[in-house]
Each structure stands twice: as C-alpha cells, then as structure tokens.
Enzyme design. Structure first.
Site, mmCIF file in Angstrom:
data_model
loop_
_atom_site.group_PDB
_atom_site.id
_atom_site.type_symbol
_atom_site.label_atom_id
_atom_site.label_comp_id
_atom_site.label_asym_id
_atom_site.label_seq_id
_atom_site.Cartn_x
_atom_site.Cartn_y
_atom_site.Cartn_z
ATOM 1 N N GLY A 215 5.852 50.040 92.058
ATOM 2 C CA GLY A 215 5.645 50.617 93.381
ATOM 3 C C GLY A 215 4.637 50.279 94.104
ATOM 4 N N ILE A 216 4.254 50.744 95.300
ATOM 5 C CA ILE A 216 3.157 50.292 96.011
ATOM 6 C C ILE A 216 2.405 50.482 95.711
ATOM 7 C CG2 ILE A 216 3.839 52.339 97.178
ATOM 8 C CD1 ILE A 216 3.296 51.042 100.221
ATOM 9 N N GLY A 217 1.356 49.885 96.094
ATOM 10 C CA GLY A 217 -0.368 49.764 95.843
ATOM 11 C C GLY A 217 -1.384 48.679 94.900
ATOM 12 N N ALA A 218 -2.049 49.059 94.581
ATOM 13 C CA ALA A 218 -2.959 48.578 93.923
ATOM 14 C C ALA A 218 -3.017 48.868 92.264
ATOM 15 C CB ALA A 218 -4.438 49.010 94.025
ATOM 16 N N ILE A 219 -1.914 49.538 91.742
ATOM 17 C CA ILE A 219 -1.584 49.616 90.545
ATOM 18 C C ILE A 219 -0.719 48.300 90.498
ATOM 19 C CG2 ILE A 219 -0.735 50.444 88.700
ATOM 20 C CD1 ILE A 219 -3.053 52.645 89.644
ATOM 21 N N GLU A 238 12.984 50.188 93.865
ATOM 22 C CA GLU A 238 13.247 51.341 95.486
ATOM 23 C C GLU A 238 12.474 50.510 96.390
ATOM 24 O OE1 GLU A 238 12.164 54.954 94.599
ATOM 25 O OE2 GLU A 238 10.674 54.284 95.591
ATOM 26 N N GLY A 336 11.056 57.535 93.803
ATOM 27 C CA GLY A 336 12.188 57.332 92.500
ATOM 28 C C GLY A 336 11.776 57.192 91.541
#
Ligand code: COA
Length: 432
Positions: A215-219, A238, A336
């Site tokens: 996905g998106i972001g820091a993790i 996705e 998703g």
C-alpha cells in the site's frame, strides 16, 4: 474523418465542457493523481448552474471545492473510499459513503447499480494512432469512461503515457479540454524507528522471488528499506509509489520469477512524486490495468508467492481487523485490502500481512484490543486474516484457535498494554 480532425472538432474550453454536464446526473471523477483540475474548477466556479449532481470517486487529490458546505444542493459526493479531503464532509453527513471492494467498482458502474452519466477524466496527449493514455489511473477511471453517456477529457501534456490496458481513443471522447497542469504529487512519508522495526519484521516474511503488493505510506516504504538484499522480486499491486524506485535501480525488483506477467510491474494506479511519474512514462516494464483485473482475487492468486502488506486501525484478540473506521467515524475505506488478503490466501505460497504500529494517538492507545470499538466496521474478517506484524514481532493467526490467536497477538502488543490484554484473555479463556 481522421482522428486529428475529430480531435480538433471536439476541442472546447473548460467552461464550455462544464456547461455540458446536466443537473441530476451522476459524474465519476478520474482517480487519485489523475483527478481532473480545470473542468472541476469551472464546475465549482459556476455552481448555480447545477442542481443535485452526484460526484463519485475514491481518492481525490486537490482541494475538493465541491465538498464545501456552500456546494449543498448543487453537488453531493458519494465516496467509495474516504480520503483526506472528503473525510470531514462524510463525517458531517454532507457526503455519503458506499462500502465496496475496490475490484467491484467497475461492475457497480457497468452492471447498472451506479450507472455513469458523465466521466470526467484526465489523459495524456494522443499517440500517432489517436490513443490517449489514462496515465496514472486505469483503476475504475477507464471502466467509467467506457460506460459513461458523456466523456469529458482533460488532455494534459504533463500526463505520462503509461502502458497496459490503459488507453482511450479520441473517437471515444465527447469533449476535449487541453491543459498543462503539473500532476498532483504526494509527499514522501516520514519513516521513524517504529516503522523501521515493522519493516524489518515484514521483510522476514518476503522470500527471494516473491511478488509484492504494497500500500501507500510509511510502513510499506519502511518494508522496502529491508528488501535490499533480496533477489528477483516482482510487483503485482493496487498502487505503487516512489519507494520501489531504489529497489528497481538496485536490480532487486526484476519480475523474473513472476508466474503472471513475468518481467512486468503490474498496478492499477500510481501516486508519488515527479520522479515516479517520469520513471513510468513510456516505460514498457510498467503496465496498468483496470482494477477489476488487477485486484480480482482470482487474478491475484495466479501470482505464486505473493506477499500483500496493508495496515489497519484496530484488531481484536480474535483477529478481526478494522481498517476503515475509528468507532463510528468512516476514516478511510476497504480499498483493495480484502482483495489482496483473499487473493494472497488463495495463491500458492501466498501470504497476507497486516502491519501496524502497536499503538496509536502518540502511544496512548493500543491498536490490539480485547473488543473493537462500538460502531467499528470489520474490514478483514477473522477467517481471512493471516499475519499481523508490529514493531514487536510477527503473529501468525491462520489455522490458530481463538486462544492461540489471542496469545500470539498479546505477544506483539505494546508491553504497556499487555497486562490489560492478559486480563481480558484470562476472563475469556480460563474461566468456566
Ligand atoms: N484508535 C483511535 N485512533 C486511531 C487508531 C485507534 N485504534 N488507530 C489509528 N488512529 C488514528 C491515528 O492516531 C492517526 O491520527 P493522528 O494522525 O491524529 O495521530 C490516524 O488515526 C491515522 O492512523 P495511521 O495508522 O497513522 O494511518 P495511516 O495513514 O497509516 O493509514 C489505514 C492506516 C488503516 C487508515 C490505511 O492503511 C487504510 O486506509 N487501510 C485500508 C485500505 C487498504 O488497506 N488499502 C490497501 C491498499 S492501498
């Protein structure tokens, strides 16, 4: 008539295009970094012209003027995902939310549940055959354009030409507005020590030759930091952002071991910085397809050894995952997540990971709780969940009893909250 003559005939100003949108219609807006700009502005600048136009989208970048209070009666947003600019309107009942899996959105449009009157999209310049690329968003944007009664396209000379099932011919567009707008970019996430520890734990579950959904972001970006020594990773996702560029340059992402679309990075949308947009422009290694293909669990499962990594808000001791609500508040959407949790679980060697910091709200709340908050929606069910990863370790839940799950989850909870969780565990599992 040649496509070039057709193109010229269809050219209008943003204001003229906006005037063709009827009141009492449903308009689907191009997604995420492909959110149209000039025609949307022309619409909100002349709001009095419109009555009751439903604006449907998932993530929308930009200021989202149509969500403001003074737009009431003119525009109303129907959110299929809640993002930063739509959160307030949804929580104040000035916009609606429709729960749905991302992979299902095209069928909502095409099978008559949400018929599309107008598709307002942003595309690249046509190529020599008159095909414009949907650029950064194929997802539901292409399917919406395919079934809309009216297609208005902003042809932006800054939109990259991205390959795949990601094109529309000039003949399929009704009105063309030429623009030259910088694309929306998202800031690079800040990766702290907690995210790094989570990333390191997730990376332990990624073997050489695996295919990734991130996905998106820091993790997700923190996970990528710990994959530098892996070999032949692939991408079926996705969306992806700048994080993977370094791994591609380092030769870690090759796609050579992918069982579906070997050698290609498959996604349904892209969002990041200009560096990412330049990288994907006319790059045959990157292909976008509509979301009913990319996120279809039956397609995802064809990727052997796929590892999906997503995040959540809260998880209870049974393994019920809440990813889209904070109590009664609709904070985001399923997106998703379940598409990939299910697809990965059906894939040979597949793994799905929900990766979270163990606490929220500056360490004052545990994300692992005995019971989910009242009003919360369960996104990934306890039957679907596989791995939960925090900065304290990895809990594998699939195939485990309720008691074993609770023990595993307490083991990765923040130490400050373990005592409360143990008490809840004892009350539930050790008393007759
Ligand atoms: N109770 C109360 N507040 C909570 C909370 C909890 N259990 N968990 C998180 N929050 C708060 C955080 O403190 C933060 O608020 P703050 O910024 O004021 O501190 C806010 O909610 C956001 O939390 P955070 O975990 O930082 O958000 P994120 O940007 O990492 O996104 C999800 C997490 C779950 C919202 C996001 O991953 C998501 O939308 N997932 C569902 C969709 C999905 O998985 N798509 C898949 C592919 S892209």
């Amino acid at each position: 008539m040649s496509w070039k003559q057709d193109y010229q005939k269809k050219l209008v100003s943003a204001e003229q295009a906006a005037q063709t949108i009827p009141s009492n219609s449903r308009l689907v807006l191009g997604h995420a970094a492909s959110t149209p700009i000039d025609v949307l502005k022309a619409m909100t600048d002349s709001k009095e012209r419109y009555e009751n136009v439903e604006i449907v989208h998932m993530l929308c970048l930009g200021e989202g003027r149509y969500l403001d209070e003074d737009m009431k009666g003119h525009f109303r947003h129907n959110a299929l995902f809640v993002g930063g600019n739509s959160r307030k309107a949804v929580s104040q009942n000035q916009a609606d939310y429709t729960p749905c899996f991302f992979n299902e959105v095209p069928s909502l449009f095409k099978e008559g549940r949400l018929p599309v009157d107008v598709a307002l999209i942003q595309v690249s310049h046509p190529d020599e055959d008159g095909n414009c690329s949907f650029g950064l968003s194929s997802d539901y944007t292409k399917p919406a354009a395919e079934c809309a009664s009216l297609v208005i396209a902003e042809v932006n000379d800054q939109m990259p030409r991205v390959h795949g099932d990601n094109f529309i011919h000039v003949s399929e567009i009704d009105h063309i507005v030429e623009t030259s707008n910088p694309l929306y970019e998202i800031p690079l996430p800040r990766i702290g020590d907690v995210e790094k520890a989570i990333g390191e734990n997730c990376a332990k579950l990624v073997d050489d030759g695996a295919t990734l959904q991130l996905g998106i972001g820091a993790i997700p970006d923190a996970v990528l930091l710990f994959l530098k020594d892996k070999k032949d990773l692939g991408i079926h996702t996705e969306m992806f952002s700048d994080g993977i560029l370094e791994l591609i340059e380092a030769g870690v992402v090759t796609g050579n071991k992918k069982s579906l679309h070997p050698g290609k990075m498959i996604s349904t949308f892209l969002m990041g910085s200009k560096a990412l947009y330049d990288f994907v422009d006319d790059n045959p290694a990157v292909e976008l397809y509509p979301v009913d293909y990319v996120n279809n669990p039956a397609v995802i499962m064809q990727n052997e050894n796929i590892v999906s990594i997503n995040s959540c808000i809260q998880i209870d001791l049974m393994g019920q995952v809440v990813s889209e609500t904070i109590g009664l508040k609709q904070f985001s959407g399923v997106g998703g997540q379940v598409d990939y949790v299910r697809g990965a679980s059906m894939a040979k060697g597949g793994k799905s990971i929900i990766a979270i910091p163990s606490t929220a709200s500056k360490g004052t709340l545990s994300r692992i709780v005995p019971f989910i908050d009242e009003g919360s929606a369960v996104t990934t069910t306890r039957n679907d969940v596989h791995f939960i990863v925090t900065e304290f370790g990895i809990a594998e839940l699939k195939g485990k009893t309720l008691k074993q799950r609770a023990e595993a989850l307490i083991g990765v909870a923040h130490p400050d909250f373990r005592e409360d969780l143990i008490q809840a565990f004892n009350k539930r599992f050790t008393q007759a």
